[in-house]
Design an enzyme around this catalytic site. Structure first.
Site, PDB file in Angstrom:
ATOM      1  N   HIS A   1      27.424  59.757  23.752  1.00  0.00           N
ATOM      2  CA  HIS A   1      25.960  59.925  23.854  1.00  0.00           C
ATOM      3  C   HIS A   1      25.406  59.913  22.429  1.00  0.00           C
ATOM      4  CE1 HIS A   1      22.174  61.005  25.524  1.00  0.00           C
ATOM      5  NE2 HIS A   1      22.383  62.261  25.884  1.00  0.00           N
TER       6      HIS A   1
ATOM      7  N   LYS B   1      36.959  51.721  22.083  1.00  0.00           N
ATOM      8  CA  LYS B   1      35.509  51.684  22.352  1.00  0.00           C
ATOM      9  C   LYS B   1      34.788  51.492  21.031  1.00  0.00           C
ATOM     10  CE  LYS B   1      34.094  52.684  26.688  1.00  0.00           C
ATOM     11  NZ  LYS B   1      33.872  53.894  27.444  1.00  0.00           N
TER      12      LYS B   1
ATOM     13  N   HIS C   1      25.690  50.199  27.193  1.00  0.00           N
ATOM     14  CA  HIS C   1      24.720  51.166  27.707  1.00  0.00           C
ATOM     15  C   HIS C   1      24.847  51.232  29.219  1.00  0.00           C
ATOM     16  CE1 HIS C   1      20.924  53.250  28.402  1.00  0.00           C
ATOM     17  NE2 HIS C   1      21.070  53.642  27.154  1.00  0.00           N
TER      18      HIS C   1
ATOM     19  N   ARG D   1      15.212  49.261  21.928  1.00  0.00           N
ATOM     20  CA  ARG D   1      15.007  50.075  20.731  1.00  0.00           C
ATOM     21  C   ARG D   1      15.810  49.563  19.542  1.00  0.00           C
ATOM     22  NH1 ARG D   1      17.091  55.449  23.474  1.00  0.00           N
ATOM     23  NH2 ARG D   1      18.700  53.906  23.952  1.00  0.00           N
TER      24      ARG D   1
ATOM     25  N   ASP E   1      21.874  53.296  18.728  1.00  0.00           N
ATOM     26  CA  ASP E   1      22.680  54.043  17.762  1.00  0.00           C
ATOM     27  C   ASP E   1      23.336  53.149  16.718  1.00  0.00           C
ATOM     28  OD1 ASP E   1      22.164  56.582  18.835  1.00  0.00           O
ATOM     29  OD2 ASP E   1      23.560  56.190  20.469  1.00  0.00           O
TER      30      ASP E   1
ATOM     31  N   ARG F   1      14.518  64.290  20.328  1.00  0.00           N
ATOM     32  CA  ARG F   1      14.726  64.441  21.779  1.00  0.00           C
ATOM     33  C   ARG F   1      14.308  65.815  22.284  1.00  0.00           C
ATOM     34  NH1 ARG F   1      17.694  61.188  25.199  1.00  0.00           N
ATOM     35  NH2 ARG F   1      16.794  59.547  23.902  1.00  0.00           N
TER      36      ARG F   1
ATOM     37  N   ARG G   1      22.185  71.129  42.886  1.00  0.00           N
ATOM     38  CA  ARG G   1      23.506  71.551  43.333  1.00  0.00           C
ATOM     39  C   ARG G   1      24.027  70.486  44.299  1.00  0.00           C
ATOM     40  NH1 ARG G   1      28.255  72.080  45.523  1.00  0.00           N
ATOM     41  NH2 ARG G   1      29.141  74.177  45.512  1.00  0.00           N
TER      42      ARG G   1
HETATM   43  C1  LIG Z   1      27.357  53.881  26.670  1.00  0.00           C
HETATM   44  C2  LIG Z   1      28.627  53.915  27.522  1.00  0.00           C
HETATM   45  C3  LIG Z   1      29.141  55.375  27.567  1.00  0.00           C
HETATM   46  C4  LIG Z   1      28.274  53.443  28.939  1.00  0.00           C
HETATM   47  O1  LIG Z   1      29.397  53.690  29.734  1.00  0.00           O
HETATM   48  P1  LIG Z   1      29.557  52.972  31.157  1.00  0.00           P
HETATM   49  O2  LIG Z   1      28.222  52.761  31.777  1.00  0.00           O
HETATM   50  O3  LIG Z   1      30.516  53.770  31.932  1.00  0.00           O
HETATM   51  O4  LIG Z   1      30.191  51.577  30.712  1.00  0.00           O
HETATM   52  P2  LIG Z   1      30.203  50.242  31.530  1.00  0.00           P
HETATM   53  O5  LIG Z   1      30.501  50.531  32.961  1.00  0.00           O
HETATM   54  O6  LIG Z   1      28.998  49.443  31.236  1.00  0.00           O
HETATM   55  O7  LIG Z   1      31.445  49.483  30.891  1.00  0.00           O
HETATM   56  C5  LIG Z   1      31.810  48.220  31.385  1.00  0.00           C
HETATM   57  C6  LIG Z   1      33.012  47.716  30.647  1.00  0.00           C
HETATM   58  O8  LIG Z   1      32.628  47.485  29.283  1.00  0.00           O
HETATM   59  C7  LIG Z   1      33.468  48.206  28.413  1.00  0.00           C
HETATM   60  N1  LIG Z   1      32.665  48.758  27.342  1.00  0.00           N
HETATM   61  C8  LIG Z   1      31.467  49.372  27.463  1.00  0.00           C
HETATM   62  N2  LIG Z   1      31.048  49.787  26.269  1.00  0.00           N
HETATM   63  C9  LIG Z   1      32.000  49.426  25.385  1.00  0.00           C
HETATM   64  C10 LIG Z   1      32.133  49.613  24.015  1.00  0.00           C
HETATM   65  N3  LIG Z   1      31.204  50.259  23.307  1.00  0.00           N
HETATM   66  N4  LIG Z   1      33.242  49.113  23.400  1.00  0.00           N
HETATM   67  C11 LIG Z   1      34.183  48.470  24.103  1.00  0.00           C
HETATM   68  N5  LIG Z   1      34.109  48.293  25.426  1.00  0.00           N
HETATM   69  C12 LIG Z   1      33.035  48.766  26.052  1.00  0.00           C
HETATM   70  C13 LIG Z   1      34.026  49.336  29.253  1.00  0.00           C
HETATM   71  O9  LIG Z   1      35.253  49.818  28.726  1.00  0.00           O
HETATM   72  C14 LIG Z   1      34.190  48.683  30.598  1.00  0.00           C
HETATM   73  O10 LIG Z   1      35.367  47.930  30.577  1.00  0.00           O
HETATM   74  P3  LIG Z   1      36.371  47.970  31.825  1.00  0.00           P
HETATM   75  O11 LIG Z   1      35.563  47.472  32.987  1.00  0.00           O
HETATM   76  O12 LIG Z   1      37.465  47.088  31.399  1.00  0.00           O
HETATM   77  O13 LIG Z   1      36.769  49.404  31.988  1.00  0.00           O
HETATM   78  C15 LIG Z   1      29.701  52.980  26.931  1.00  0.00           C
HETATM   79  O14 LIG Z   1      29.159  51.687  26.804  1.00  0.00           O
HETATM   80  C16 LIG Z   1      30.228  53.472  25.602  1.00  0.00           C
HETATM   81  O15 LIG Z   1      31.159  54.293  25.576  1.00  0.00           O
HETATM   82  N6  LIG Z   1      29.667  52.996  24.471  1.00  0.00           N
HETATM   83  C17 LIG Z   1      30.064  53.485  23.168  1.00  0.00           C
HETATM   84  C18 LIG Z   1      29.372  54.806  22.849  1.00  0.00           C
HETATM   85  C19 LIG Z   1      27.905  54.641  22.593  1.00  0.00           C
HETATM   86  O16 LIG Z   1      27.494  53.785  21.841  1.00  0.00           O
HETATM   87  N7  LIG Z   1      27.120  55.537  23.197  1.00  0.00           N
HETATM   88  C20 LIG Z   1      25.665  55.554  23.006  1.00  0.00           C
HETATM   89  C21 LIG Z   1      24.964  55.153  24.251  1.00  0.00           C
HETATM   90  S1  LIG Z   1      23.222  54.993  23.987  1.00  0.00           S
END
Ligand SMILES: CC(C)(COP(=O)(O)OP(=O)(O)OC[C@H]1O[C@@H](n2cnc3c(N)ncnc32)[C@H](O)[C@@H]1OP(=O)(O)O)[C@@H](O)C(=O)NCCC(=O)NCCS
Length: 395
Positions: free
Chosen positions: A239, A277, A283, A292, A336, A361, A380
């Site tokens: 996050h 990751k 996202h 953004r 980010d 935020r 809940r």
């Molecule tokens: C933001 C985040 C938590 C969303 O998680 P999510 O909705 O569960 O992710 P998704 O379902 O869209 O992921 C789809 C696929 O893309 C991959 N993926 C998503 N973000 C990725 C990243 N930053 N790096 C590498 N792979 C990524 C996932 O591993 C997944 O692969 P899989 O199907 O082989 O398991 C995730 O993209 C992430 O961990 N990003 C890095 C952290 C980050 O920048 N957070 C800030 C968010 S504003």
């Protein structure tokens, strides 16, 4: 399947089969109404206003007013809101000394943990802490908004071994925050960039930390308790913590690829092979890019170009990483990613990037806590039991 028939069998929690939508983490599920913000594939809207419009034409304080009060302020209202906030920035002396003592005793504590403690300490000195009436909650929200940069500044001053700068009520929230972070009066451009980043970070509907705040608030506990929970949720790398991690990752790529030891392409290939990751990418909602990110990148790049090659190189490296990620994984950067580079060229210590997110935020969290309390029912949900079969303690 009913809860009772499920309890009779034993299943291990696992990823659903490939055909079924993966709803872990409440993905794709709408869990409530809000009139504060709309997040769609194509737009980010705060109370009816589109984010690019706000980033271009509004100030952070005006956006804070809009989110907390529901309407855009008149110029007179904006002026008095600024004066009200600027007059409430100081924190009780014992709160300041307790935070400084924590840094002295535990210098490796994370600034987000310190900030969480700071908000908790402020709750003891807020005369309306236990009052959840709408007008009391609004006053508490404004006090927290005003004081969070000071809490951040107390920590940073202790780490830097310098005095906490005195309040300058003429400074905007963004300029004051930069003063607290660096100990120096910021340039006009730096203050404007910080202002834009705070606007972009102010609100984002049911993201993890805001949802956490709403869950906590739904028990009818107080605003400060909900905000402490929000800070804890935001700290995580998936996050808000991603803005720090994105910059750390760029520094790592820069180190590993220095002197042509490795190409960025090869670094990324290795990251993909180890299923790493990449921070600042992807996202839960935006699958075609985060509106953004482009806005903040433009502002950060402007400053980097002004500063010269030592700053610009981070944006060039970021562009390369971003292009490879899109080419090989079709994953876009989120806000980010440019945020990390932008704050870095502004000279802000990396561990303070996520506390800056809190300074923005806090507005969204407070608006959601107030919205939750205005029409409350405890949050809940149900769980599907996948544990052990029924068994007897004595055989
Ligand atoms: C933001 C985040 C938590 C969303 O998680 P999510 O909705 O569960 O992710 P998704 O379902 O869209 O992921 C789809 C696929 O893309 C991959 N993926 C998503 N973000 C990725 C990243 N930053 N790096 C590498 N792979 C990524 C996932 O591993 C997944 O692969 P899989 O199907 O082989 O398991 C995730 O993209 C992430 O961990 N990003 C890095 C952290 C980050 O920048 N957070 C800030 C968010 S504003």
């Amino acid at each position: 399947m009913s809860a009772s028939t499920e309890a009779a069998g034993s299943k291990s929690p696992s990823k659903p089969d490939a055909k079924a939508p993966d709803t872990r983490g409440l993905a794709g599920q709408t869990v409530g109404d809000t009139s504060i913000c709309a997040v769609t594939q194509t737009e980010l809207i705060y109370r009816g206003y589109e984010i690019a419009d706000l980033a271009e034409h509004a100030t952070f304080e005006e956006v804070a007013y809009l989110l907390l009060m529901g309407e855009k302020p008149t110029p007179a209202q904006a002026k008095s809101f600024h004066a009200e906030l600027a007059g409430m920035r100081d924190v009780p002396a014992e709160v300041a000394s307790m935070l400084a003592a924590i840094v002295k005793a535990s210098p490796t504590t994370h600034p987000m943990s310190l900030l969480r403690t700071g908000v908790s300490l402020l709750s003891h000195r807020d005369p309306e802490c236990e009052d959840n009436a709408p007008d009391a909650e609004l006053r508490k929200a404004k006090r927290l908004l005003a004081k969070i940069p000071t809490l951040i500044g107390i920590g940073q001053a202790a780490w830097d071994g310098r005095a906490v700068p005195a309040n300058d009520p003429g400074m905007t929230h963004a300029a004051y925050l930069l003063l607290m972070l660096t100990g120096k009066k910021p340039t006009e451009l730096a203050a404007r960039i910080m202002d834009v980043s705070l606007i972009l970070y102010a609100e984002h509907d049911f993201n993890a930390s805001t949802f956490a705040c709403r869950v906590i608030a739904s028990t009818e506990t107080d605003l400060h308790s909900a905000i402490c929970g929000g800070i804890g949720a935001l700290k995580g790398a998936l996050h808000g913590g991603a803005n720090e991690m994105a910059m750390e990752m760029l520094k790592e790529i820069d180190r590993d690829c220095a002197g042509g030891r490795m190409s960025v392409d090869a670094w990324m290939k290795q990251a993909f092979e180890t299923k790493r990751k990449l921070m600042g990418f992807g996202h839960r909602v935006y699958k075609n890019g985060d509106h953004r990110a482009g806005i903040l990148r433009r502002w950060g790049l402007k400053l980097a170009e002004q500063q010269g090659t030592a700053s610009k190189k981070w944006f060039d490296l970021g562009d390369e990483v971003q292009a490879i990620m899109l080419r090989d994984k079709a994953i876009h950067p989120n806000v980010d990613f440019p945020c990390g580079m932008t704050y870095f060229v502004m000279g802000i210590p990396v561990p303070q990037y996520t506390p800056i997110f809190v300074a923005a935020r806090i507005v969204g969290w407070s608006a959601h806590v107030m919205e939750q309390h205005a029409n409350n029912r405890i949050i809940r949900p149900l769980a599907s039991y996948v544990g052990a079969d029924r068994r007897k303690w004595n055989g």
